[in-house]
Design an enzyme around this catalytic site. Structure first.
Site, short mmCIF file in Angstrom:
data_model
loop_
_atom_site.label_atom_id
_atom_site.label_comp_id
_atom_site.label_asym_id
_atom_site.label_seq_id
_atom_site.Cartn_x
_atom_site.Cartn_y
_atom_site.Cartn_z
N GLY A 27 2.96 -3.10 3.66
CA GLY A 27 3.84 -4.26 3.64
C GLY A 27 3.11 -5.56 3.85
N CYS B 178 0.83 -1.19 0.00
CA CYS B 178 0.00 0.00 0.00
C CYS B 178 0.87 1.25 0.00
CB CYS B 178 -0.91 0.02 1.23
SG CYS B 178 -1.85 -1.49 1.47
N ASP C 144 -3.32 -9.26 8.02
CA ASP C 144 -2.13 -9.16 8.86
C ASP C 144 -2.09 -7.80 9.57
OD1 ASP C 144 -1.70 -7.83 6.48
OD2 ASP C 144 0.34 -8.56 6.18
#
Length: 642
Positions: free
Chosen positions: A78, A2, A102
């Protein structure tokens, strides 16, 4: 994968202006996350997130993400590869999850452990957490610097972003050139952290975090949370190392294959990318998608080797040849770098990323093997120089060799250039010598070109200070280990990872590098140097480990790297750009160099004297960057105004 950005100012803003700032920052990095954009702000802090959906494609994964208690808000760029293991641990402790992301795991881990959460993460990441209760900011970057994070901080304001171009949209962020960073660029071909080309704007260094309160009177300094140690474990045999190393790399590949979108790999036909593809094939039920880039010039074309690996592992293989429109490509692609960046392999990297994006959203790459296992030819040269330095008395080296080096003058003819570099390197210390041998500008050429106030202001600054500082801080006993530590902390994050991040993100593609799994890097640091550089055999132990996976002609062929026909490009395809930029009326180069001398070097190049190819390329890159980022009429200067 992102793009993230945000800011805080010590003053109330007119209604709607916060959102305008956030949208402008997000739009500047839209290529990093084309799937969605989301904003969040309270009265003191504001954040924007541009999403490239990889894990949990539902809207539940939207960022900025707020903790259920409402205290913490996070933006994250990430992937956390071990997030499923961490999630299970948190579930066992009573945590409740609302998404499959995540990001939520990272947020809950931060709630539990604060800064210590970083020690549990295996991934590539840059994230910022806002504590709404204590009015504190926490920001961190992964150990090796795979994901970027820039910031600007004064007593009046704070701002952060994945790329500088987003920061430049804010009216309170200045755009003033940092002169020592310009000097750094010409010697390194990139601007080393924590500097940027702009005064006041900083990179958060790899393996660091920054934690501060908006009420702090003293600006904080980043804290290092990870340092690579070269401590050799002498109890392991070569065979044991090979077995453990193979298993570790295989696991690093496997955990990077988790994705909710199509996944493939970059394939050059070299040892590292071939190993990654081979291991991917072992874990994939369907053919691995591979992508390779070639050149019309046979001297620089490696697609035949990539094709050989593709056939060996029965991949779904795709190729693209760079053979035209180099000028347009250079001018357009270079704009994705917010600082001058002169590694010419960014052009083929862009094209292989573009090719891959037509097939997949995630691509695995072979980056990192050369720095950990001594894969560059420069390490052989450096070891030879270091050996000579040890054998020749210091009195001779320090008193006689500098005079002999000066006799070579400014001649760039290959014999004179090599002799001058060798003599200069031998006359100095090991750390300084590594800098000299691997610099892209000589001190003599810099002194010849630099002029006026710029010459005066940078006269006492030595770019070698950066290399020497990393070399000296290395927790290592032998010279090669210190050199590898230096490259892992300078060249790798400053050049290789910047190139890969910008060129893949320019195509909205996520790149993952198994050989940069911190466990692989730490394990490699514990391998004796003699098993990495074995005589002139580079990456010796890695090749030995891969003998059952890859054929001999791939393992032991001459390394080309991602080379490009740069001299030919300058003389032909890029000549119109160079002719225009080297004679530009509002030249950025003229701020620091005598343009008559630059133009003389250019004319010599056109006459067939190609000894200044890399230097001219770096000047062309700098001027292209200047025209895009520093001229008043450019889009990069369009800040949001009240």
């Amino acid at each position: 994968m992102c793009g993230i950005a945000g800011f805080s100012v010590n003053a109330s803003l007119p209604p709607g202006l916060t959102e305008r700032y956030l949208h402008a920052m997000g739009d500047a990095i839209a290529h990093r996350g084309p799937d969605a954009t989301s904003l969040w702000h309270d009265t003191q802090f504001a954040m924007v997130h541009r999403r490239l959906s990889i894990i949990d494609l539902s809207a539940a994964g939207t960022q900025p993400m707020r903790s259920p208690c409402g205290r913490y808000v996070i933006v994250f760029n990430g992937e956390i590869y071990n997030y499923q293991i961490l999630k299970q641990q948190l579930l066992e402790q009573g945590a409740v999850f609302n998404t499959q992301t995540d990001t939520e795991v990272l947020l809950k881990l931060f709630q539990r452990d604060g800064k210590d959460c970083l020690t549990h993460l295996n991934g590539m990441f840059a994230f910022v957490v806002w504590d709404t209760k204590l009015k504190q900011v926490f920001m961190a970057r992964d150990r090796l610097g795979k994901k970027p994070l820039y910031y600007y901080h004064t007593n009046q304001c704070f701002a952060f972003a994945s790329e500088i171009k987003a920061l430049l949209k804010l009216p309170f962020v200045p755009k003033q050139i940092r002169q020592d960073a310009v000097k750094d660029f010409f010697f390194y071909q990139y601007v080393p952290d924590p500097k940027t080309i702009f005064a006041g704007l900083l990179k958060l260094p790899p393996g660091h975090y920054l934690h501060f309160s908006l009420t702090d009177k003293v600006l904080p300094q980043p804290t290092k949370y990870w340092r690579l140690k070269f401590k050799v474990n002498g109890q392991r045999s070569s065979g044991q190392i090979q077995e453990e190393l193979t298993a570790l790399i295989d696991d690093a590949v496997k955990i990077r294959m988790v994705s909710d979108v199509p996944l493939g790999a970059f394939l050059s036909g070299g040892v590292d990318s071939s190993a990654v593809v081979g291991m991917m094939a072992q874990h994939s039920a369907t053919p691995v998608t591979t992508c390779a880039i070639g050149f019309a010039s046979e001297q620089f074309d490696e697609v035949q080797y990539a094709r050989q690996i593709a056939e060996r592992f029965a991949t779904s293989h795709h190729e693209f040849t760079v053979k035209e429109n180099v000028t347009d490509s250079f001018e357009q692609i270079s704009r994705y770098f917010d600082e001058p960046f002169a590694d010419p392999s960014f052009i083929p990297t862009y094209f292989v990323a573009k090719l891959a994006r037509q097939q997949v959203t995630v691509a695995l790459a072979g980056d990192g093997g050369d720095e950990s296992f001594a894969g560059y030819s420069k390490y052989v040269v450096d070891q030879t120089e270091h050996g000579l330095r040890q054998r020749i008395p210091a009195a001779i080296r320090e008193k006689v060799f500098p005079s002999l080096a000066r006799l070579a003058g400014l001649s760039q003819a290959t014999p004179f250039r090599k002799a001058r570099s060798l003599l200069t390197a031998l006359a100095t210390s090991s750390d300084e010598a590594f800098f000299v041998t691997n610099s892209f500008f000589s001190a003599e050429l810099w002194q010849y070109l630099v002029k006026g106030d710029f010459a005066i202001s940078t006269a006492d600054y030595r770019p070698s200070e950066i290399t020497c500082a990393r070399y000296q801080e290395a927790d290592a006993e032998d010279h090669l280990s210190r050199v590898l530590y230096t490259d892992i902390n300078t060249y790798l994050p400053g050049d290789i990872l910047v190139k890969v991040d910008r060129m893949t993100m320019a195509n909205s593609l996520e790149a993952r590098a198994p050989l940069l799994d911190y466990r692989v890097v730490e394990y490699a640091a514990g391998i004796p140097s003699s098993l990495k550089l074995h005589g002139k055999d580079k990456k010796h132990i890695l090749k030995q480990s891969l003998k059952t996976l890859l054929p001999e002609d791939i393992l032991y062929r001459k390394k080309m790297g991602f080379s490009v026909p740069l001299s030919q490009w300058l003389s032909k395809e890029l000549r119109p750009s160079a002719d225009r930029l080297f004679y530009q009326a509002d030249s950025g180069l003229a701020q620091c160099f005598d343009m008559r001398k630059v133009q003389q070097l250019w004319q010599r190049h056109l006459a067939g004297e190609h000894q200044f190819t890399q230097e001219l390329w770096s000047m062309l890159v700098f001027e292209q960057w200047w025209q895009h980022y520093m001229t008043d009429s450019n889009i990069a200067d369009n800040k949001v105004v009240v």
